[in-house]
Design a protein around this motif. Structure first.
Motif, mmCIF file in Angstrom:
data_model
loop_
_atom_site.group_PDB
_atom_site.id
_atom_site.type_symbol
_atom_site.label_atom_id
_atom_site.label_comp_id
_atom_site.label_asym_id
_atom_site.label_seq_id
_atom_site.Cartn_x
_atom_site.Cartn_y
_atom_site.Cartn_z
ATOM 1 N N PRO A 247 53.491 -22.791 -40.260
ATOM 2 C CA PRO A 247 54.548 -23.810 -40.283
ATOM 3 C C PRO A 247 54.126 -25.126 -40.928
ATOM 4 O O PRO A 247 54.977 -25.966 -41.228
ATOM 5 N N PHE A 248 52.819 -25.324 -41.133
ATOM 6 C CA PHE A 248 52.328 -26.567 -41.716
ATOM 7 C C PHE A 248 51.627 -26.294 -43.045
ATOM 8 O O PHE A 248 51.044 -25.229 -43.248
ATOM 9 N N VAL A 249 51.682 -27.264 -43.924
ATOM 10 C CA VAL A 249 51.072 -27.129 -45.239
ATOM 11 C C VAL A 249 49.559 -27.328 -45.127
ATOM 12 O O VAL A 249 49.093 -28.335 -44.602
ATOM 13 N N SER A 250 48.794 -26.378 -45.611
ATOM 14 C CA SER A 250 47.344 -26.498 -45.706
ATOM 15 C C SER A 250 46.928 -25.923 -47.044
ATOM 16 O O SER A 250 47.689 -25.203 -47.682
ATOM 17 N N ARG A 251 45.705 -26.207 -47.456
ATOM 18 C CA ARG A 251 45.257 -25.754 -48.770
ATOM 19 C C ARG A 251 44.615 -24.376 -48.706
ATOM 20 O O ARG A 251 43.943 -23.958 -49.645
ATOM 21 N N LEU A 272 47.849 -25.524 -37.897
ATOM 22 C CA LEU A 272 47.904 -26.971 -37.695
ATOM 23 C C LEU A 272 46.506 -27.572 -37.814
ATOM 24 O O LEU A 272 46.330 -28.661 -38.372
ATOM 25 N N HIS A 273 45.503 -26.870 -37.309
ATOM 26 C CA HIS A 273 44.141 -27.399 -37.377
ATOM 27 C C HIS A 273 43.716 -27.647 -38.818
ATOM 28 O O HIS A 273 43.116 -28.682 -39.138
ATOM 29 N N HIS A 274 44.013 -26.702 -39.711
ATOM 30 C CA HIS A 274 43.618 -26.902 -41.098
ATOM 31 C C HIS A 274 44.538 -27.873 -41.832
ATOM 32 O O HIS A 274 44.131 -28.467 -42.839
ATOM 33 N N ALA A 275 45.746 -28.048 -41.336
ATOM 34 C CA ALA A 275 46.635 -29.058 -41.918
ATOM 35 C C ALA A 275 46.228 -30.465 -41.489
ATOM 36 O O ALA A 275 46.412 -31.432 -42.233
ATOM 37 N N ASP A 276 45.651 -30.587 -40.283
ATOM 38 C CA ASP A 276 45.238 -31.894 -39.745
ATOM 39 C C ASP A 276 43.957 -31.694 -38.941
ATOM 40 O O ASP A 276 43.976 -31.666 -37.709
ATOM 41 N N PRO A 277 42.806 -31.543 -39.615
ATOM 42 C CA PRO A 277 41.565 -31.098 -38.960
ATOM 43 C C PRO A 277 41.057 -31.984 -37.831
ATOM 44 O O PRO A 277 40.407 -31.479 -36.914
ATOM 45 N N THR A 278 41.299 -33.282 -37.877
ATOM 46 C CA THR A 278 40.749 -34.158 -36.844
ATOM 47 C C THR A 278 41.647 -34.288 -35.625
ATOM 48 O O THR A 278 41.299 -34.987 -34.670
ATOM 49 N N CYS A 279 42.780 -33.615 -35.618
ATOM 50 C CA CYS A 279 43.697 -33.687 -34.483
ATOM 51 C C CYS A 279 43.066 -33.032 -33.253
ATOM 52 O O CYS A 279 42.514 -31.935 -33.333
ATOM 53 N N ALA A 280 43.157 -33.701 -32.102
ATOM 54 C CA ALA A 280 42.528 -33.198 -30.876
ATOM 55 C C ALA A 280 43.294 -32.056 -30.241
ATOM 56 O O ALA A 280 42.743 -31.331 -29.411
#
Length: 323
Positions: A247-251, A272-280
């Motif tokens: 559901p999220f854009v990642s490379r 989501l982790h790879h779309a926003d890696p520093t998210c807790a």
């Protein structure tokens, strides 16, 4: 080969060696024969125990004492990996007091997935080259045909562990190499492996006051627990980069695999982790189980962690795939 800087970690300023591409890449470290043999032992033996778990449970039964010991050891070591090695040390999703930093490093070491600095260096390199040349464990390494993907899934799951070339820690984890506490935990890894394997047997023997209790606890809370945790962790590298919702854009090809969420303690919400890696928090949608995020929340509420990088709606919306 094009080089890319690792994701920023928020633990320290990005190391000079990772800020650009003008400096030469440090040579790969190499894994010795003794380390290869030890690695094979701690992969094969727990895996065989995992295979034997069902028929043994059917024939002998699984007692509550062994189940509780296995659950507690799995939760401690597993969250040591997910909260400690991954979200804290690799990505700097929050800041923590010294005692908590050391405790997370020790707990993650009990998973027997390698020393903390080695684990972090490998994972930062994974994010630097995710599903591209240079990624240490992409299932797309050999191509996108079915035979290539089958071969790649094996490599991503556990084959890469036997590669003699090791990620240069001086490039990808210089902050941890300069940390005396992490150096001590790294050096203590062999002793922590012994503790991880023998502590359940000791507790099982003392609680039952019998050798049989020690043996069954060793089987379930040491061998089966380590084998299960290994393959759940490695499934994030293999399965979650081959299938799942995105559901999220990642490379890369990271996906969400819901049926791994509970056992992986929230790590399988991988897109989501790879779309926003520093998210807790990785499980950001309603109903997405993420026990690792809940533990970080508890640390924050008790004042042991701060500057937690919780998901913000604006950041999620910016990364969401357009309808």
């Amino acid at each position: 080969m094009t080089t890319f800087a690792p994701e920023p970690t928020r633990l320290t300023d990005p190391p000079a060696a990772t800020q650009g591409t003008t400096q030469s890449t440090p040579p790969f470290e190499h894994k010795g024969t003794g380390e290869q043999i030890a690695l094979g032992f701690f992969i094969v033996v727990p895996f065989l125990a995992l295979l034997a778990a069902v028929p043994i449970a059917w024939g002998w039964g699984l007692g509550w004492r062994d189940l509780v010991l296995a659950f507690v050891m799995y939760a401690i070591a597993g969250h040591g990996i997910t909260v400690g090695f991954h979200r804290y040390f690799t990505h700097g999703s929050f800041k923590a007091r010294r005692w908590l930093r050391v405790t997370l490093a020790v707990a993650g070491s009990l998973a027997i997935e390698g020393p903390v600095i080695r684990w972090v260096a490998d994972h930062r390199r994974h994010h630097a080259f995710s599903d591209r040349e240079g990624d240490p464990h992409s299932p797309w390494r050999y191509g996108e045909t079915v035979p290539a993907l089958i071969k790649g899934l094996w490599w991503a799951h556990m084959g890469w562990l036997f590669d003699t070339e090791q990620t240069p820690r001086s490039k990808y984890a210089p902050d941890l190499m300069a940390d005396k506490d992490m150096q001590r935990v790294e050096r203590a890894f062999p002793a922590l492996v012994v503790v991880s394997m023998l502590l359940p047997a000791l507790l099982g023997g003392l609680l039952s006051m019998s050798w049989q209790g020690a043996v069954t606890a060793f089987f379930w809370a040491s061998l089966v627990r380590v084998g299960l945790l290994h393959h759940v962790t490695w499934s994030i590298n293999s399965i979650c980069h081959a299938i799942g919702e995105r559901p999220f854009v990642s490379r890369d090809k990271s996906g969400n695999v819901w049926w791994l969420a509970l056992l992986s303690m929230g790590e399988s919400w991988h897109n989501l982790h790879h779309a926003d890696p520093t998210c807790a928090r990785h499980g950001v949608e309603k109903g997405q189980i993420d026990s690792s995020a809940r533990i970080i929340w508890l640390f924050e509420k008790t004042g042991q962690a701060w500057d937690v990088r919780w998901p913000k709606q604006s950041r999620l919306d910016a990364r969401r795939v357009a309808a």
